[in-house]
Design a protein around this motif. Structure first.
Motif, PDB file in Angstrom:
ATOM      1  N   UNK A   9       0.832  -1.199   0.000  1.00 29.24           N
ATOM      2  CA  UNK A   9       0.000   0.000   0.000  1.00 29.24           C
ATOM      3  C   UNK A   9       0.871   1.255   0.000  1.00 29.24           C
ATOM      4  N   UNK A  10       1.640   1.429   1.045  1.00 26.06           N
ATOM      5  CA  UNK A  10       2.379   2.671   1.293  1.00 26.06           C
ATOM      6  C   UNK A  10       3.520   2.881   0.304  1.00 26.06           C
ATOM      7  N   UNK A  11       3.344   3.873  -0.544  1.00 24.11           N
ATOM      8  CA  UNK A  11       4.388   4.225  -1.495  1.00 24.11           C
ATOM      9  C   UNK A  11       4.364   3.377  -2.762  1.00 24.11           C
ATOM     10  N   UNK A  12       3.534   2.361  -2.795  1.00 25.56           N
ATOM     11  CA  UNK A  12       3.419   1.528  -3.992  1.00 25.56           C
ATOM     12  C   UNK A  12       2.097   1.833  -4.685  1.00 25.56           C
ATOM     13  N   UNK A  13       0.988   1.451  -4.087  1.00 25.17           N
ATOM     14  CA  UNK A  13      -0.313   1.815  -4.662  1.00 25.17           C
ATOM     15  C   UNK A  13      -0.747   3.208  -4.232  1.00 25.17           C
ATOM     16  N   UNK A  14      -0.446   3.567  -3.008  1.00 24.30           N
ATOM     17  CA  UNK A  14      -0.830   4.889  -2.497  1.00 24.30           C
ATOM     18  C   UNK A  14       0.401   5.800  -2.552  1.00 24.30           C
ATOM     19  N   UNK A  21      -4.524   6.758  -4.722  1.00 23.78           N
ATOM     20  CA  UNK A  21      -4.090   5.789  -5.726  1.00 23.78           C
ATOM     21  C   UNK A  21      -4.185   6.482  -7.079  1.00 23.78           C
ATOM     22  N   UNK A  22      -3.070   6.635  -7.780  1.00 24.37           N
ATOM     23  CA  UNK A  22      -3.120   7.305  -9.084  1.00 24.37           C
ATOM     24  C   UNK A  22      -4.036   6.559 -10.056  1.00 24.37           C
ATOM     25  N   UNK A  23      -4.674   7.298 -10.921  1.00 21.41           N
ATOM     26  CA  UNK A  23      -5.560   6.689 -11.920  1.00 21.41           C
ATOM     27  C   UNK A  23      -4.795   5.699 -12.787  1.00 21.41           C
ATOM     28  N   UNK A  24      -3.539   5.984 -13.059  1.00 18.41           N
ATOM     29  CA  UNK A  24      -2.729   5.064 -13.873  1.00 18.41           C
ATOM     30  C   UNK A  24      -2.572   3.705 -13.192  1.00 18.41           C
ATOM     31  N   UNK A  25      -2.482   3.697 -11.866  1.00 25.73           N
ATOM     32  CA  UNK A  25      -2.387   2.431 -11.128  1.00 25.73           C
ATOM     33  C   UNK A  25      -3.708   1.681 -11.191  1.00 25.73           C
ATOM     34  N   UNK A  26      -4.805   2.389 -11.081  1.00 24.14           N
ATOM     35  CA  UNK A  26      -6.129   1.752 -11.170  1.00 24.14           C
ATOM     36  C   UNK A  26      -6.335   1.118 -12.551  1.00 24.14           C
TER      37      UNK A  26
END
Length: 69
Positions: A9-14, A21-26
């Protein structure tokens, strides 16, 4: 064969900067699912901590919590 990817979560998805969570990650998570790849959240956090995180609206296929405890 089961294919899976694991995300923290921390620093990876968030993002530490935007606290979201960046839209690009979603989009990337959705593309993985479209390919039949399981998306797993792996974190040292407790499940109740995730309720208030910006990842709470993402439907993960599985969870590894509390550093695998």
């Amino acid at each position: 064969m089961i294919k899976a990817v694991f995300f923290d979560v921390d620093g990876t998805l968030v993002s530490h900067t935007s606290k979201s969570v960046p839209e690009s990650a979603r989009i990337a998570l959705n593309k993985l699912r479209e390919k039949g790849i399981k998306v797993i959240l792996s974190t040292g956090r407790h499940i109740h901590e995730l309720e208030n995180m910006p990842t709470n609206d993402i439907d993960f296929d599985g969870y590894i919590l509390l550093n695998g405890q």
